[in-house]
Motif scaffolding. Structure first.
Motif, PDB file in Angstrom:
ATOM      1  N   ASP A 189       0.833  -1.193   0.000  1.00 16.17           N
ATOM      2  CA  ASP A 189       0.000   0.000   0.000  1.00 16.17           C
ATOM      3  C   ASP A 189       0.878   1.257   0.000  1.00 16.17           C
ATOM      4  O   ASP A 189       1.738   1.405   0.879  1.00 16.17           O
ATOM      5  N   ARG A 218       1.138   3.105   3.403  1.00 12.29           N
ATOM      6  CA  ARG A 218       2.022   2.422   4.356  1.00 12.29           C
ATOM      7  C   ARG A 218       3.473   2.576   3.917  1.00 12.29           C
ATOM      8  O   ARG A 218       4.369   2.732   4.744  1.00 12.29           O
ATOM      9  N   GLU A 234       4.173  -0.554  11.495  1.00 11.92           N
ATOM     10  CA  GLU A 234       3.750   0.111  10.257  1.00 11.92           C
ATOM     11  C   GLU A 234       3.314  -0.854   9.156  1.00 11.92           C
ATOM     12  O   GLU A 234       2.504  -0.489   8.312  1.00 11.92           O
ATOM     13  N   LYS A 239       1.858  -4.404   7.204  1.00 12.32           N
ATOM     14  CA  LYS A 239       0.794  -5.398   7.277  1.00 12.32           C
ATOM     15  C   LYS A 239       1.451  -6.721   6.869  1.00 12.32           C
ATOM     16  O   LYS A 239       1.742  -6.941   5.690  1.00 12.32           O
ATOM     17  N   SER A 272       0.683  -9.710   6.220  1.00 12.94           N
ATOM     18  CA  SER A 272       0.126 -10.554   5.172  1.00 12.94           C
ATOM     19  C   SER A 272       0.345  -9.985   3.770  1.00 12.94           C
ATOM     20  O   SER A 272       0.185 -10.693   2.777  1.00 12.94           O
ATOM     21  N   GLU A 273       0.751  -8.695   3.680  1.00 12.19           N
ATOM     22  CA  GLU A 273       0.917  -8.050   2.378  1.00 12.19           C
ATOM     23  C   GLU A 273       2.304  -7.463   2.139  1.00 12.19           C
ATOM     24  O   GLU A 273       2.702  -7.269   0.998  1.00 12.19           O
ATOM     25  N   ASP A 274       3.017  -7.130   3.204  1.00 11.86           N
ATOM     26  CA  ASP A 274       4.285  -6.409   3.089  1.00 11.86           C
ATOM     27  C   ASP A 274       5.464  -7.299   3.464  1.00 11.86           C
ATOM     28  O   ASP A 274       5.297  -8.323   4.124  1.00 11.86           O
TER      29      ASP A 274
END
Length: 98
Positions: free
Chosen positions: A16, A19, A58, A60, A62-64
């Motif tokens: 994102d 983020r 900061e 996530k 599951s995504e970063d």
């Protein structure tokens, strides 16, 4: 007793953009921006732990993705970098005030 700094390369892939900007701002307080999502940091064990905690708040999970590469004792390291394209400059040793 001298502060034992180690040299780290921190790189990240944040899904994102919002983020990603927050992670960039965190990283600016800990090291020198080298390229896009790559920083060179000279950190004591305490500051390295603080950095990891700040990044964990900061991102996530599951995504970063964040990689913290421990290169070794900062005083013993003279990074040799092969750079293609624009000129690469080794980060000078300097104090960072937060």
């Amino acid at each position: 007793m001298a502060r034992q700094e180690r040299l780290y390369i921190v790189t990240y892939d944040i899904a994102d953009p919002k983020r990603g900007r927050r992670v960039f701002r965190v990283m600016e307080g800990y090291g020198r921006w080298l390229q896009l999502s790559v920083f060179q940091c000279r950190l004591t064990a305490r500051r390295r732990g603080a950095l990891a905690m700040r990044l964990e708040r900061e991102i996530k999970p599951s995504e970063d993705h964040v990689l913290i590469l421990d290169i070794g004792p900062a005083e013993d390291i003279d990074p040799r970098v092969e750079s293609l394209g624009k000129r690469f400059e080794v980060a000078p040793r300097q104090a960072v005030v937060i």
